[in-house]
Design an enzyme around this catalytic site. Sequence first.
Site, short mmCIF file in Angstrom:
data_model
loop_
_atom_site.label_atom_id
_atom_site.label_comp_id
_atom_site.label_asym_id
_atom_site.label_seq_id
_atom_site.Cartn_x
_atom_site.Cartn_y
_atom_site.Cartn_z
N ASP A 115 0.64 -0.97 0.24
CA ASP A 115 -0.02 -0.05 0.00
C ASP A 115 0.71 1.02 0.05
O ASP A 115 2.27 0.85 0.14
CB ASP A 115 -1.05 -0.17 0.70
CG ASP A 115 -0.43 -0.27 2.77
OD1 ASP A 115 0.79 0.01 2.27
OD2 ASP A 115 -1.09 -0.17 3.86
N ASN A 143 -7.93 0.09 14.14
CA ASN A 143 -9.83 0.20 13.98
C ASN A 143 -9.57 -1.30 12.54
O ASN A 143 -10.47 -1.26 12.83
CB ASN A 143 -9.80 1.09 12.61
CG ASN A 143 -9.40 1.65 11.56
OD1 ASN A 143 -8.11 0.51 10.94
ND2 ASN A 143 -9.19 2.18 11.33
N HIS A 145 -7.80 -2.20 10.63
CA HIS A 145 -7.69 -2.28 8.92
C HIS A 145 -6.46 -3.23 8.78
O HIS A 145 -5.67 -3.75 9.38
CB HIS A 145 -7.19 -0.62 8.50
CG HIS A 145 -5.88 -0.87 8.57
ND1 HIS A 145 -6.60 1.05 8.68
CD2 HIS A 145 -5.23 -0.46 9.08
CE1 HIS A 145 -4.38 1.53 8.86
NE2 HIS A 145 -3.78 0.08 8.97
N GLU A 192 -9.53 -0.34 5.08
CA GLU A 192 -10.17 0.74 6.27
C GLU A 192 -11.44 -0.32 6.73
O GLU A 192 -11.93 -0.85 5.81
CB GLU A 192 -10.77 1.98 6.31
CG GLU A 192 -9.44 2.67 6.07
CD GLU A 192 -8.53 3.48 7.27
OE1 GLU A 192 -8.61 2.07 7.78
OE2 GLU A 192 -8.12 4.48 7.02
#
Length: 242
Positions: free
Chosen positions: A66, A135, A137, A142
Amino acid sequence: MDIERVTDYGALSERLAAEVLSCMLDSGENLICLPSGDTPLGAFKIIASKLSGKSNRLNFKLVGLDEWVGMGRDTKGSCQSCMFEHLYKPCAIGRDKIIEFNAQSTDLEMECRKMDRFIAENGPIDLAVLGIGMNGHLGLNEPGTSFSQSSHIVPLSETTKKVAQKYFPEPVELEKGITLGLKHFLEAKRLILIASGKQKAEIVRRIMEEEVSERIPATIAKIHPDSTLLIDHHAASALQEE
Ligand code: PGA
C-alpha cells in the site's frame, strides 16, 4: 486461524523472520507481500542480516502492499520509503524484484488494474504478512471494505489519519491511500497477521471475540484456510486466557 503468542517483540520478530526467510530462500518463484509500519521492523533487521548479498540469486518477488496517495519512495515516512530503508536497501533487493503501486500517478485506477493483473498472472500471493491497524484495517483496507475487493483507492478513516502521523517527521495531511484488496489476502496461500504492544490488545481481543465481519477487516484471517495471528504477550493481554 492459528493463534501464536510469543513472549515479546524480539520473539515475534524472530518467528516472523524465519517464516519470511524460508519463503524467500525456497527455490520456487514465490510472491511475497510484506507490510510497512513499526511492527515488522525487527523481523526486517534479522532478514537483512541473513540475506545480505544473496537476494539477487533468489527467485522470490515482492509485491508492495500500500501507499499514501501522492507519496513515493522519496517521501520520508511513506510506506515505500519505510520498505526501502529497512528492507530493500539493507538486503540489496533490486527494483526488478519489486512490484509496487505508483501512488503519484495521475491515473491511480490504472495502477490498481496493473497490480491486479500482475497478481492474476503471477499469483496468488504465496505469503502475505500484514500488520493490524488500531481499527482492524489490513493494508489500507479500512473497516467496511468488502472481502471481495481487489486493489483500490481508499478514503482514509480518521483513526488511520491520526495514527499514521507517527511515521512522519512532521504533521502531514493524509486523505487517501492505494492498497491491495482483501480479496488478495483471502486468496493468498498463507496469511500471517502480526501485532505487538499493549496498544493492540483491544483490537486483538475484538478480532478473536467478535464474528467475522467487514466491520473488522482483520477478521478475514478467521476464514482463511492457512492463517496465523502472531502476537506478543502485550498484544495478547486482553484475551481471556492470558
Ligand atoms: P504498525 O502499523 O505496525 O505501525 O502498528 C500497522 C497498521 O496500521 O497497518
